[in-house]
Design a protein around this motif. Structure first.
Motif, mmCIF file in Angstrom:
data_model
loop_
_atom_site.group_PDB
_atom_site.id
_atom_site.type_symbol
_atom_site.label_atom_id
_atom_site.label_comp_id
_atom_site.label_asym_id
_atom_site.label_seq_id
_atom_site.Cartn_x
_atom_site.Cartn_y
_atom_site.Cartn_z
ATOM 1 N N PHE A 1 -7.995 4.194 -3.829
ATOM 2 C CA PHE A 1 -6.844 4.992 -4.222
ATOM 3 C C PHE A 1 -7.227 6.295 -4.933
ATOM 4 O O PHE A 1 -6.352 7.096 -5.251
ATOM 5 N N LEU B 1 0.837 -1.205 0.000
ATOM 6 C CA LEU B 1 0.000 0.000 0.000
ATOM 7 C C LEU B 1 0.870 1.253 0.000
ATOM 8 O O LEU B 1 0.351 2.372 0.056
ATOM 9 N N LYS C 1 -8.122 0.569 -6.751
ATOM 10 C CA LYS C 1 -8.357 0.210 -5.353
ATOM 11 C C LYS C 1 -7.714 -1.138 -5.045
ATOM 12 O O LYS C 1 -7.362 -1.907 -5.952
ATOM 13 N N ILE D 1 -4.559 8.653 1.253
ATOM 14 C CA ILE D 1 -4.507 7.550 2.208
ATOM 15 C C ILE D 1 -5.187 7.933 3.512
ATOM 16 O O ILE D 1 -5.072 9.073 3.992
ATOM 17 N N ARG E 1 0.697 7.841 -4.026
ATOM 18 C CA ARG E 1 -0.384 8.584 -4.676
ATOM 19 C C ARG E 1 -0.766 9.820 -3.868
ATOM 20 O O ARG E 1 -1.042 10.894 -4.408
ATOM 21 N N TRP F 1 -0.395 3.611 -2.364
ATOM 22 C CA TRP F 1 -1.414 4.565 -1.909
ATOM 23 C C TRP F 1 -0.742 5.775 -1.257
ATOM 24 O O TRP F 1 -1.167 6.914 -1.439
#
Length: 736
Positions: A640, A543, A566, A644, A549, A546
């Motif tokens: 996503f 993750l 996701k 987060i 991102r 994420w």
């Protein structure tokens, strides 16, 4: 103040009992009577690491205190100490070898089990009043502190001298009064030599042992067998496996066979898990013999003539070793696979995770052989490894090349990553995802789009550059960095595009600004996700995508396409008796109480309430006996499209099989597009990804409603919460 800084840093989770060759990701600093130990802590969601204080206590702290639970929580010490055949064989051999007071040296002493065995076998004193002595050498400070507690608990603290040094730092007349008469040690890995057995023995014989000493173990012999296996072939031969791909991408172009691949070495693997996919092409053969009781050579070579027992294609050499613990040959231990049926090997066969078989991949498609044909195997060992080269009579006249320089490989990946990149189904999923993305961008009239590959995916970088010649691609390559850039430069022409519209970030940046993107907003953010060098992490630690991102949020366009869009955390209740038994709490080991080490060493089974063991990364398919007890179920989603944030999920699940539940397997399914048309699963049936395993403190009997027995549970409630501040997943469960 003194500072002891290791030359090499490795993750704490991978540590084994340490010898003179084992470096640790710790620093020890002393001031007066205070010992401070620092651990290199990795934040899986950012990739950043820092030194943190994990211990600030006197060496002689109370037994009831457990100051370093996070330090050793995922090491393999516990699995090794739960290996009853190993413990019994060492105890029997030590009892037979140490028959009177003498000087015994234990190198890589760990919790001190072998030292205590030797001290007990030695007895109190002989007729001359000689009491003998045991010297335990252990370089890893936290383990030294734990060893002292174990010795004290068993009344052995006055019988064992513990020295916190590497064995090659010991000096006779300074650290020990005289050379040792007997060496007891367990400094072996699955390959045998990887923990520095040869250099350790060389120094010990030169500086620390008497002439013609006794040793436990007495001898080790390595064996091998030629096998054919499509599964093993796919773990290393990317060039031939991608030849039929429909995406037009060549990760290993013709003529650049060494540009990307696996390192030529032996890989530890539970080969019994794929025994039905292995065709044996030879009888087992002996390769090298190592005598512990004499000084070993650093380098040896041998050539074996092996007769093929079947027609086939040799894809790999499967190898293992057998220990002769005593000089008479009464006690043995073997890591042989289950299909070996000799009386020596059968006596110690069981599942354990600290020692496995090893696999050496034969390059390319392998070597074709016919029954009764002779195969020539050239074996070479160095100080720390064993390598092979195979030839048939036909190919022998072409000249012999014994392996190749691993530095010829410009980019070295794990076998599992090679198999993923060669998997047509996976590649088709990525191709479908990007074609849909390109179509969406064209509908939005963003032909000259800006795309960011957020992870270390060389495949996605090449695929985007191949599909969209007008798009600009920025590859973050947080782990690959310059290696990734050099690789792209080398293969660009072979894939039919210019490297001009692909940029690799030269250094790690906390965040990107519009200056870095030349005032353009990002239209496509994509990842597999895959982070180089972190293949062994828990699934949810990917993750990090994420998190990346979120950090990139300021440069993303309002309608940016994010792929995967996701992640779905999934789980399944499992029967895992072999794995659970390897991680259960310790009590008495060959008569010595080890109960106080359980929390420190990360025990999962038989913990007192409310303690729980850690989640551990495993290939579930390699965990010995296993059985799914219910349907795979969704726990929570990670969206996503938004920055987060903490997540929570809850599910009630019925059991569909009767059995004993030992825990849960957890993984993430990556949903690549908003239409849910492309989903990449990393579950237990997908053998190239590790799952997270949460073992229960106590196994639970479960059944199905139609045939429920007394005491069986037919369903459960499963809850989980994700904390983005540290990447931790907290799990709760209740059997109904």
């Amino acid at each position: 103040m003194a500072s002891l800084i290791p030359k090499t840093l490795i993750p704490i989770r991978s540590l084994r009992p340490l010898t003179r060759f084992k470096a640790t990701a710790t620093r020890a600093m002393s001031s007066g009577s205070t010992q401070r130990v620092f651990q290199l802590k990795l934040d899986p969601l950012t990739g950043n690491s820092e030194w943190v204080v994990i211990e600030d206590q006197d060496q002689e702290e109370q037994v009831s205190e457990i100051p370093h639970k996070p330090l050793l929580g995922t090491t393999s010490y516990l699995d090794m100490l739960n290996d009853s055949p190993r413990n019994r064989a060492f105890r029997q051999a030590i009892d037979k070898t140490v028959t009177k007071p003498c000087h015994v040296l234990d190198i890589g002493a760990g919790t001190g089990l072998l030292s205590m065995m030797a001290a007990r076998a030695m007895g109190s004193s002989d007729s001359t009043g000689n009491e003998g002595m045991v010297t335990a050498c252990e370089s890893y400070l936290p383990m030294v502190k734990l060893m002292r507690k174990v010795a004290r608990l068993n009344g052995m603290e006055r019988k064992i001298k513990v020295i916190n040094k590497r064995s090659d730092e010991l000096k006779v007349g300074v650290d020990i009064p005289s050379r040792a008469d007997i060496l007891v040690s367990e400094i072996l890995d699955s390959e045998l030599l990887g923990e520095g057995l040869i250099p350790t023995l060389q120094h010990a014989h030169d500086e620390l042992l008497v002439e013609n000493p006794q040793t436990v173990p007495y001898r080790a012999i390595t064996y091998g067998q030629l096998v054919e296996s499509t599964f093993l072939w796919k773990l290393h031969d990317l060039q031939n496996n991608e030849a039929e791909a429909c995406d037009g991408i060549h990760l290993v172009p013709s003529g650049l066979g060494s540009i990307l691949g696996v390192k030529p070495q032996q890989y530890a693997m539970h080969c019994d898990a794929i025994k039905d996919e292995i065709k044996l092409l030879s009888e087992p053969f002996k390769i090298f013999e190592f005598d512990f009781w004499k000084r070993p050579d650093s380098h040896r070579e041998c050539e074996l003539h092996i007769k093929a027992t079947n027609d086939g294609r040799v894809n790999a050499v499967v190898s293992w070793w057998t220990l002769q613990l005593d000089c008479e040959g009464n006690f043995f231990y073997s890591t042989a696979p289950g299909w070996i049926s000799s009386s020596i090997d059968a006596g110690s066969r069981h599942w354990c995770d600290h020692w496995k078989q090893c696999v050496w991949f034969v390059p390319g498609k392998g070597i074709s052989v016919f029954r009764d044909e002779e195969v020539y195997l050239h074996a070479v060992h160095s100080d720390t490894s064993i390598s092979y080269n195979l030839k048939t009579q036909a190919s022998r006249t072409e000249g012999t090349q014994y392996g190749f320089d691993p530095w010829d490989l410009q980019l070295i990946l794990s076998p599992e990553r090679i198999a993923i990149y060669g998997d047509n189904e996976w590649r088709h999923s990525m191709l479908k995802t990007l074609r849909n993305a390109r179509y969406s961008l064209q509908l939005q009239e963003r032909v000259n789009s800006l795309c960011i590959v957020a992870d270390d995916s060389v495949f996605l970088t090449l695929l985007i550059a191949h599909l969209s010649r007008t798009s600009h691609v920025i590859s973050m390559f947080p782990g690959l960095r310059n290696k990734g850039a050099q690789y792209l430069q080398a293969v660009a022409n072979a894939n039919g595009f210019s490297i001009d519209h692909v940029t690799v970030l030269e250094k790690r940046k906390t965040y990107l600004t519009l200056d870095d993107t030349h005032q353009r907003k990002v239209d496509l953010l994509i990842g597999e996700p895959f982070y180089y060098g972190l293949d062994g992490m828990l699934p949810w630690q990917n993750l990090r995508f994420w998190k990346e991102r979120t950090v990139l949020d300021r440069v993303l366009s309002e309608d940016v396409l994010i792929m995967p869009c996701k992640g779905i955390l999934k789980a399944c209740a499992m029967s895992l008796p072999d794995l659970w038994n390897s991680r259960r709490c310790l009590s008495k080991i060959e008569g010595f109480d080890h109960s106080l080490v359980n929390t420190t060493l990360g025990a999962c089974g038989e913990l007192p309430a409310p303690d729980e063991g850690p989640c551990l990364p495993f290939y579930v398919w390699q965990c010995g006996e296993s059985k799914e007890l219910g349907q795979k179920f969704k726990v929570m989603e990670f969206d996503f499209s938004k920055p987060i944030a903490p997540c929570y999920g809850k599910a009630q699940v019925d059991f569909t099989e009767s059995g004993i539940c030992h825990g849960f397997a957890l993984w993430i399914d990556w949903v690549m597009d908003s239409e849910n048309s492309t989903v990449v699963s990393t579950g237990p049936d997908k053998r190239y990804w590790k799952q997270g395993v949460k073992l229960l403190a106590h196994p639970v009997a479960v059944g199905i409603n139609e045939s429920r027995n007394v005491g069986e549970h037919t369903s459960m409630v499963f809850e989980a919460s994700f904390d983005p501040s540290n990447g931790e997943l907290i799990i709760r469960h209740d059997f109904l």
